[in-house]
Design a protein around this motif. Sequence first.
Motif, PDB file in Angstrom:
ATOM      1  N   LYS A 134       0.839  -1.209   0.000  1.00  0.00           N
ATOM      2  CA  LYS A 134       0.000   0.000   0.000  1.00  0.00           C
ATOM      3  C   LYS A 134       0.865   1.247   0.000  1.00  0.00           C
ATOM      4  O   LYS A 134       0.556   2.236  -0.686  1.00  0.00           O
ATOM      5  CB  LYS A 134      -0.932   0.010   1.203  1.00  0.00           C
ATOM      6  N   LYS A 135       1.965   1.211   0.760  1.00  0.00           N
ATOM      7  CA  LYS A 135       2.862   2.360   0.810  1.00  0.00           C
ATOM      8  C   LYS A 135       3.439   2.626  -0.583  1.00  0.00           C
ATOM      9  O   LYS A 135       3.499   3.787  -1.032  1.00  0.00           O
ATOM     10  CB  LYS A 135       3.993   2.091   1.811  1.00  0.00           C
ATOM     11  N   ALA A 136       3.851   1.549  -1.253  1.00  0.00           N
ATOM     12  CA  ALA A 136       4.397   1.695  -2.610  1.00  0.00           C
ATOM     13  C   ALA A 136       3.325   2.244  -3.553  1.00  0.00           C
ATOM     14  O   ALA A 136       3.613   3.133  -4.384  1.00  0.00           O
ATOM     15  CB  ALA A 136       4.918   0.351  -3.102  1.00  0.00           C
ATOM     16  N   GLU A 137       2.090   1.738  -3.436  1.00  0.00           N
ATOM     17  CA  GLU A 137       0.993   2.231  -4.282  1.00  0.00           C
ATOM     18  C   GLU A 137       0.722   3.708  -4.022  1.00  0.00           C
ATOM     19  O   GLU A 137       0.560   4.496  -4.968  1.00  0.00           O
ATOM     20  CB  GLU A 137      -0.276   1.407  -4.040  1.00  0.00           C
ATOM     21  N   TYR A 138       0.648   4.077  -2.726  1.00  0.00           N
ATOM     22  CA  TYR A 138       0.394   5.480  -2.395  1.00  0.00           C
ATOM     23  C   TYR A 138       1.545   6.365  -2.845  1.00  0.00           C
ATOM     24  O   TYR A 138       1.331   7.479  -3.338  1.00  0.00           O
ATOM     25  CB  TYR A 138       0.142   5.655  -0.895  1.00  0.00           C
ATOM     26  N   THR A 139       2.760   5.858  -2.696  1.00  0.00           N
ATOM     27  CA  THR A 139       3.914   6.641  -3.158  1.00  0.00           C
ATOM     28  C   THR A 139       3.823   6.859  -4.664  1.00  0.00           C
ATOM     29  O   THR A 139       4.056   7.986  -5.157  1.00  0.00           O
ATOM     30  CB  THR A 139       5.225   5.898  -2.799  1.00  0.00           C
TER      31      THR A 139
END
Length: 190
Positions: A145-150
């Motif tokens: 999710k962090k990678a997606e949000y980034t």
Amino acid sequence: MAEEEPKKVETETPSETPPPPPPAEPEPEPEPSAEASKDVVEEKTVIPPSVSEETAEESEAVAVIEKASESAEEKKEDSVNRDAVLARVATEKKISLVKAWEESEKCKAENKAHKKLSSITSWENSRKASVEAELKKIEEQLEKKKAEYTEKMKNKIAMIHKEAEEKKAIVEAQLYDFSEHLRILFGKLT
């Protein structure tokens, strides 16, 4: 007297502590030839040389009765000693069986406890492993999710930059058009 001694054995047998052992050396039984010579000796001592045959027969009968009563007493003593020894052996056997049973039960209890402890340790380890796996799964999901949000934020930044460039281009184009328009106007005026 014969009734008195067996009662003695009966009272000794059920007691918890075995009676002290009888003398270890039983009297050796005389050999038959020695026994015959003993009879002869007894007869000689009992029969006076000046006694008639009738008296000799009576004293011979008395000697046989005395000998029979002595051997009966010896047999009773041997029987009592044998009974006491047998009772002691039986008691020792029971005690050893009880000790063996206690040891067996103790081993069973220890094995059962060890098995339960192993089972608990196994359960604990499996629960820890499942919780750690769940935690790792959640961490992976959070990383994803962090990678997606980034990525989304970078895309938004890129979109904002693109819009800004477009707006700048529009403004510059308008400015260029305006300056061209002014030049055309001033060019006609000059």
